[in-house]
Enzyme design. Structure first.
Site: not given
Ligand SMILES: *Cc1c(COP(=O)(O)O)cnc(C)c1O
Length: 428
Positions: A144, A239, A267
């Site tokens: 994701y 990411d 985060k």
């Molecule tokens: C949570 C998450 C996102 C998206 O971040 P948001 O602040 O919810 O838009 C992207 N990449 C990873 C790996 C994530 O865990």
């Protein structure tokens, strides 16, 4: 436990908010029942609207690595707010947090702040496309990277939980530029490069997958991706929205000693406020406007409240030399305890863990990619989730989610949790 007030609040929310929530996985669709409405939180605990106290293993999906209402962050936000909440001009605070982040993370010279992980990943891909003058990207099934169009192709947790891996509204035109590979399958990636010569701008990957449960990269997999990218003139995007400032001060790049070309954050970097960021070498980052041609902007980007929260969080993580060791030890203790209990109770399971990211899959086959992650999405998980909730332990309401361990957890909390798991395991 009673959830009367939460049920009522949810019914009210459903009248005015789609599905009653502002982010789908909060809705308990995958496990059934009514989401718990939280009133306040402190340290490792959540307190809900019905007066229940819950030990929190989600921690706002990662950010609260030092516990809820962590005082230095709270105080910094209060003090900042008194001086104005947004100016739309540069501030010294932005340079301070940027310099600190750059000093903590390997292989980055410059960083730009945005408002979410989604924005960070979306912008990183645009930058990679602009830099390489290529259009396609490779992503992995079950990873994701936020809800931007190019990523909603087999996108893990939220998206798969609801059985809509490909969202309506994402155009075919967009989807055709996202090539899909299987996690931990290097041959798959090589085949995509062979079939699309000089067309692939970047690979984007969660270096430890966290949105299909926790899935560690297989031995040599990340190294292989690095080599393939270099050999083909593509960029490697890590990411690290989940892993950044969690697996180590320098995230997965530091933990696995691999150099990514662009890194994204979210985060933890915001200390619980809406923050994302992306970073790279000066050469790549100077492709961004206003120094370069790739456009990216944000009215509230680098907002002083968000930057104040993030700065205190990073300072705390930077100065506490034992923080990542403690997180590792606590999570390993939990892992060992859960494994022992589930063995004793003869519950089929696999536990995956990297540092303070852990997931329990109710299937004994190894979970190494999106397909195998699906094995644990079953009724056992639902019973386990609700059993724990009724015993005051709050884990993520989906078999496709990782648990995030916070340093605020004490060994008493962990033992309490293991006792609850023992009780619940007997009923599975
Ligand atoms: C949570 C998450 C996102 C998206 O971040 P948001 O602040 O919810 O838009 C992207 N990449 C990873 C790996 C994530 O865990």
């Amino acid at each position: 436990m009673l959830y009367q007030r939460s049920s009522r609040l949810f019914a009210e929310a459903e009248q005015v908010i789609p599905g009653g929530v502002n982010s789908p996985v909060r809705a308990f669709k995958a496990v059934g029942g009514t989401p718990v409405f939280i009133k306040e939180a402190k340290g490792a605990y959540l307190y809900d609207e019905d007066g229940n106290k819950l030990i929190d293993y989600i921690n706002s999906w990662g950010p609260m690595i030092l516990g809820h209402a962590y005082e230095p962050v709270v105080n910094a936000v209060i003090e900042r707010a008194k001086k104005g909440t947004s100016f739309g001009t540069p501030t010294a605070l932005e340079t301070e947090i940027a310099a600190l982040a750059v000093s903590m993370v390997p292989n980055i010279d410059k960083i730009r702040f945005v408002n979410s992980g989604t924005e960070a990943c979306m912008s990183a891909v645009r930058l990679a496309r602009g830099y390489t003058s290529r259009e396609k990207i490779i992503k992995f099934a079950g990873c994701y990277h936020g809800h931007s169009d190019s990523f909603l192709i087999q996108a893990g947790s939220g998206a798969v939980t609801f059985g809509t891996p490909n969202s309506p509204g994402v155009t075919q035109g967009t989807a055709k530029d996202t090539l899909l590979a299987q996690y931990n399958n290097l041959e798959n990636v090589k085949a995509l490069f062979a079939a699309n010569p000089d067309e692939i701008a970047a690979i984007i990957i969660e270096p430890v997958a966290g949105n299909m449960g926790c899935i560690p990269p297989a031995e040599g997999f990340l190294e292989g991706l690095r080599e393939v990218c270099t050999a083909n003139g593509a960029l490697l995007i890590f990411d690290e929205v989940m892993t950044g400032f969690r697996l180590a001060k320098g995230g997965a790049q530091e933990l696995f000693n691999i150099k990514a070309d662009i890194v994204t954050f979210g985060k933890v970097i915001g200390g619980g406020l809406p923050v994302g960021a992306f970073a790279a070498s000066g050469k790549i980052m100077d492709y961004l406007a206003p120094s370069g041609p790739v456009y990216q902007a944000g009215t509230l980007s680098g907002n002083p409240l968000a930057m104040a929260a993030g700065l205190e969080m990073l300072k705390a993580l930077n100065s506490d030399t034992k923080i990542f060791e403690r997180l590792e030890e606590k999570t390993a203790y939990l892992e060992k305890g859960i494994h022992k209990i589930l063995l004793e109770e003869e519950v089929s399971h696999t536990i995956n863990r990297v540092g303070s990211m852990i997931s329990v899959h109710f299937d004994k086959k190894p979970v190494t990619d999106f397909a195998t992650a699906g094995n644990g999405n079953n009724d056992t998980f639902k019973k386990f989730f609700h059993g724990l909730l009724d015993n005051g332990v709050y884990i993520a309401p989906s078999a496709y989610e990782t648990w995030f361990i916070t340093d605020a957890l004490t060994y008493e909390d962990l033992d309490y949790t293991l006792n609850a798991i023992k009780k619940v395991a007997g009923t599975l």
